[in-house]
Write an enzyme that holds these catalytic residues in place. Sequence first.
Site, mmCIF file in Angstrom:
data_model
loop_
_atom_site.group_PDB
_atom_site.id
_atom_site.type_symbol
_atom_site.label_atom_id
_atom_site.label_comp_id
_atom_site.label_asym_id
_atom_site.label_seq_id
_atom_site.Cartn_x
_atom_site.Cartn_y
_atom_site.Cartn_z
ATOM 1 N N GLY A 1 13.671 48.270 40.076
ATOM 2 C CA GLY A 1 13.949 49.685 39.812
ATOM 3 C C GLY A 1 12.968 50.309 38.842
ATOM 4 O O GLY A 1 12.564 51.467 39.002
ATOM 5 N N ASP B 1 23.171 51.456 38.106
ATOM 6 C CA ASP B 1 24.288 50.541 38.394
ATOM 7 C C ASP B 1 23.718 49.135 38.447
ATOM 8 O O ASP B 1 23.642 48.512 39.503
ATOM 9 C CB ASP B 1 24.929 50.940 39.731
ATOM 10 C CG ASP B 1 26.183 50.136 40.012
ATOM 11 O OD1 ASP B 1 26.741 49.531 39.083
ATOM 12 O OD2 ASP B 1 26.600 50.111 41.183
ATOM 13 N N HIS C 1 33.549 52.572 40.379
ATOM 14 C CA HIS C 1 32.538 53.386 41.070
ATOM 15 C C HIS C 1 32.813 54.881 40.936
ATOM 16 O O HIS C 1 31.885 55.671 40.785
ATOM 17 C CB HIS C 1 32.419 52.945 42.542
ATOM 18 C CG HIS C 1 31.819 51.577 42.673
ATOM 19 N ND1 HIS C 1 32.537 50.467 43.046
ATOM 20 C CD2 HIS C 1 30.567 51.121 42.399
ATOM 21 C CE1 HIS C 1 31.748 49.390 43.036
ATOM 22 N NE2 HIS C 1 30.561 49.764 42.644
HETATM 23 N N1 SAM Z 1 29.167 46.751 38.695
HETATM 24 C C1 SAM Z 1 28.163 45.954 38.164
HETATM 25 C C2 SAM Z 1 28.328 45.596 36.739
HETATM 26 O O1 SAM Z 1 29.032 46.264 36.033
HETATM 27 O O2 SAM Z 1 27.718 44.602 36.310
HETATM 28 C C3 SAM Z 1 26.779 46.286 38.647
HETATM 29 C C4 SAM Z 1 26.835 46.210 40.137
HETATM 30 S S1 SAM Z 1 25.474 46.046 41.185
HETATM 31 C C5 SAM Z 1 25.968 44.671 42.201
HETATM 32 C C6 SAM Z 1 24.151 45.356 40.265
HETATM 33 C C7 SAM Z 1 22.877 45.309 41.112
HETATM 34 O O3 SAM Z 1 21.741 45.453 40.249
HETATM 35 C C8 SAM Z 1 22.651 44.004 41.891
HETATM 36 O O4 SAM Z 1 22.714 44.282 43.266
HETATM 37 C C9 SAM Z 1 21.255 43.549 41.457
HETATM 38 O O5 SAM Z 1 20.486 42.991 42.506
HETATM 39 C C10 SAM Z 1 20.659 44.849 40.951
HETATM 40 N N2 SAM Z 1 19.542 44.715 40.004
HETATM 41 C C11 SAM Z 1 19.434 43.899 38.937
HETATM 42 N N3 SAM Z 1 18.242 44.072 38.342
HETATM 43 C C12 SAM Z 1 17.577 45.036 39.033
HETATM 44 C C13 SAM Z 1 16.307 45.655 38.895
HETATM 45 N N4 SAM Z 1 15.455 45.295 37.938
HETATM 46 N N5 SAM Z 1 15.964 46.633 39.781
HETATM 47 C C14 SAM Z 1 16.820 46.998 40.783
HETATM 48 N N6 SAM Z 1 18.028 46.420 40.967
HETATM 49 C C15 SAM Z 1 18.403 45.458 40.104
#
Ligand code: SAM
Length: 304
Positions: A142, A159, A65
């Site tokens: 997003g 992220d 992070h």
């Molecule tokens: N550290 C991580 C990695 O390297 O894979 C990423 C961490 S974070 C938990 C990823 C987040 O992206 C999740 O909470 C998931 O729900 C979100 N996510 C996935 N697709 C998305 C989208 N289209 N719009 C917004 N959020 C999204």
Amino acid sequence: MSKEGTWFIEFNTPFSYHVRGIRRVLYSGVTKYQRVAIVEFEDLGKALVLDGKIQSSLYDEFVYHESLVHPAMITHPNPRRVLILGGGEGATAREVLRHRSVEEVVMVDIDDEVIRLVKEYLPEMSQGAFDNPRFRLVLQDGRKFLEESRDRYDVIILDLTDPLEGGPSYLLYTVEFYSIVRDRLSDDGIMVTQATSTSYSLRTFATIYKTVASVFPITRAYQVYMHSYDSTWGFVIGSKRYDPATLTPDEVNNRIRERISGELKFYEGDMHRAMFILPKHIRTVLSDESIKPATDKNPTFLPA
Ligand code: SAM
């Protein structure tokens, strides 16, 4: 290790996997968008796992992070409005909120169930960020959020989960998407995205780099080692005006001192310089002309 004999297998590629002993499973289920597990590993402590991939663990989430957030934030001279897409654990927001210049952080995550679960089982990650008065959460895809909004941001942080076929995020790694990101940035704005493993998916990393580079005048790739991912991990910055690679360690340390509250555990001036120095074999792949930017019609997927 793992007294109950419970093991977690994470496939790094279709041909290799890493096995970790699980001390206990705090939660396991399926949301509208993805499979979710919150587990306590014997070696990594508590961790969030989505679609079988470790997102972060208490062992070294600070490395991920701090590396995702601070190089872009420190490169910008005065980041006031920041947008995070994804970032479920709340730890990306936590690091952004350390910057005294920040007036508003908007975080858009698609999955309300993931947010509910991390608040309940992993509060160590967000450390109160969800309740900060400068923080606002939007539960939406997003890309859809950015397409519908006309607001502009100084820094946009992506992220997101890795681009998996059939997963919720692969359309947030394309030329069309980064063009929308560019249009929602202020004239000196900067974006950064996590860009998958530089060991297991070097071609995907290079594809993300090329895709960002097809949209932004300044593009820089960097990596750090992440024990939780059993791999070096890549990030890509796209910038309209400021180049992160030109900052000296002293400039970075001065900005950290002036602008960030609390003590960082990983990121500092020398680390900033080191991250952007990539080994020759990675630079060779980044300049491989047969690797093309990803588009909505021809996206990039792991593994590659
Ligand atoms: N550290 C991580 C990695 O390297 O894979 C990423 C961490 S974070 C938990 C990823 C987040 O992206 C999740 O909470 C998931 O729900 C979100 N996510 C996935 N697709 C998305 C989208 N289209 N719009 C917004 N959020 C999204």
